[in-house]
Design an enzyme around this catalytic site. Structure first.
Site, short mmCIF file in Angstrom:
data_model
loop_
_atom_site.label_atom_id
_atom_site.label_comp_id
_atom_site.label_asym_id
_atom_site.label_seq_id
_atom_site.Cartn_x
_atom_site.Cartn_y
_atom_site.Cartn_z
CG ASP A 12 -2.92 14.00 -6.56
OD1 ASP A 12 -3.09 12.94 -5.95
OD2 ASP A 12 -3.80 14.88 -6.66
CG HIS A 40 1.54 6.78 -2.81
ND1 HIS A 40 1.28 7.43 -1.63
CD2 HIS A 40 2.38 5.76 -2.50
CE1 HIS A 40 1.94 6.83 -0.65
NE2 HIS A 40 2.61 5.82 -1.15
#
Length: 433
Positions: A12, A40
């Site tokens: 992340d 994402h």
């Protein structure tokens, strides 16, 4: 030319945004490991595209995209993601997307047993904690790969006489081993092979020998960008085992997941969040279970794209970053989400670990040790200024530049890009020697 984007922490970090920034300069974007267990979002012309399994290079209409042999593929999810992207206006994606014939297949029963295994592990552990799997079947698929009982893409699309019957027989054997291990769980065996018989025809046009594909591209001097999945601290060998994913997420996974030699790699870009986050269980030395952690989570909107789970938040851990750098050999760094720190008066960064007063030389492999370490912090001054509108690195507040310089000096790698906001264009470039 082969350049690589890798996550340096627990995932992340914002790898997709850097790939999005760079992709216009490349002929090919390749993924080398993982499956649809991470995600994402990329925003192009105001349209949000969510990527989980497919390479981000699809947003560039002139870019070819490859899922390498190290990727594990759930075929229904492959098509669902592709169709979702096409519905949002992504042009000629199918003609630019390729799948390795050597990639292993994720089946629904892998996903079922993934969740059963998680429940089993949490029941056994003393504290009731689990690994934090996404339940996408990634771990069980890599397990069948390692045990040499898995099925690969070429098994599914093979047109030779008797090939389909062999596929179904192997599929049934694989399912039976799962049932022997976990009991008789609900699963429609008859329907699934029929579904895959339809999917095999849809998948055939995408399938290539990825070794030939990559080496032809290298010989032709194509510009290739490798999009890493997850991050080094989730690597099956070098991460916080067993709280990791089931593949090699570092530079080693790039080589084995695409079938390319080390000498072909040019630049290795390490993506680093300006603080640290983690999803799921496992040690997290700089975690802040206080107002600072909540503030980072709120300002940073720290929720997983794939799972929606809250991310645990803490200060930047330079012990982790230095360890990650040793293994991956970053040539430059992309520091992301620096703007999240805008309102902090002081910003601590972790610079060493000690246990019972003895300083550790490096990140420990033993989680019993890691869970007990005391973190030494260097407290750096904040800048108390909104940096989201800044367009040049030189215009950053002095304390923000000092923060970045401290990171550079500590790990010995230059910062080349700085993320200053969620917008696509909110990325500053710094010239490096």
């Amino acid at each position: 030319m082969v350049n690589v984007v890798l996550g340096s922490q627990w995932g992340d970090e914002g790898k997709g945004k850097l790939v999005d920034l760079l992709v216009g300069k490349y002929d090919i974007v390749a993924r080398c490991a993982g499956g649809n267990n991470a995600g994402h979002t990329i925003v192009v012309n105001g349209v949000k595209y969510d990527f989980h399994m497919l390479p981000s290079g699809l947003v560039n209409p002139n870019c070819q995209n490859l899922l390498g042999n190290g990727v594990v593929i759930h075929v229904p999810s492959f098509f669902k993601e592709l169709e979702t992207l096409e519905a949002k206006g992504l042009k000629n994606a199918r003609s630019r997307l390729f799948v390795s014939s050597r990639a292993h297949l994720v089946f629904d029963f892998h996903q079922v047993t993934d969740k059963l295994r998680e429940l089993e592990l949490s029941g056994r552990s003393k504290d009731g904690k689990n690994i934090g799997t996404t339940g996408k079947g990634i771990g069980p698929t890599y397990s069948t790969k390692a045990s040499r009982s898995g099925l690969r893409v070429h098994h599914l699309v093979n047109d030779q006489p008797g090939a389909w019957e062999e596929f179904v027989a192997r599929y049934k054997r694989l399912l039976e081993t799962r049932r022997q291990r976990y009991g008789d769980f609900e699963y429609d065996f008859e329907a699934k092979p029929a579904e895959y018989k339809k999917l095999r025809e849809q998948l055939k046009p995408f399938v290539v020998d990825s070794v030939v594909f990559m080496h032809n591209a290298i010989e032709a001097k194509k510009k290739i960008l490798v999009e890493g999945a997850n991050a080094l601290m989730l690597d099956i060998d070098f991460g916080t085992y067993p709280y990791v994913t089931s593949s090699n997420t570092g530079i080693g996974g790039v080589l084995t997941g695409l079938g390319i030699p080390p000498r072909t790699i040019d630049e290795i870009y390490g993506v680093v969040k300006a603080y640290t986050t983690r999803v799921g269980e496992g040690p997290f030395p700089t975690e802040q279970l206080n107002e600072n952690g909540e503030k980072l989570q709120t300002i940073g909107a720290e929720f997983g794209v794939t799972t929606g789970r809250k991310r645990r938040c803490g200060w930047l851990d330079l012990v982790v970053l230095k360890y990650s750098t040793l293994i991956n050999g970053y040539t430059s760094l992309n520091i992301t989400k620096l703007d999240v720190l805008d309102t902090f008066k002081e910003i601590p960064v972790g610079i060493s670990y000690s246990i019972q007063g003895k300083k550790l030389d490096l990140f420990p492999e033993d989680l019993n040790i890691l869970g007990k370490v005391e973190v030494e912090y260097k407290v750096l001054p904040g800048w108390d200024q909104d940096i989201t509108k800044i367009t040049k690195y030189e215009d950053l507040p002095e304390n923000a530049k000092k923060y970045l310089k401290y990171i550079e000096d500590f790990v010995g790698v230059p910062v080349e890009w700085v993320g200053t906001g969620p917008a696509r264009e909110s990325m500053l470039h710094k010239e490096i020697k």
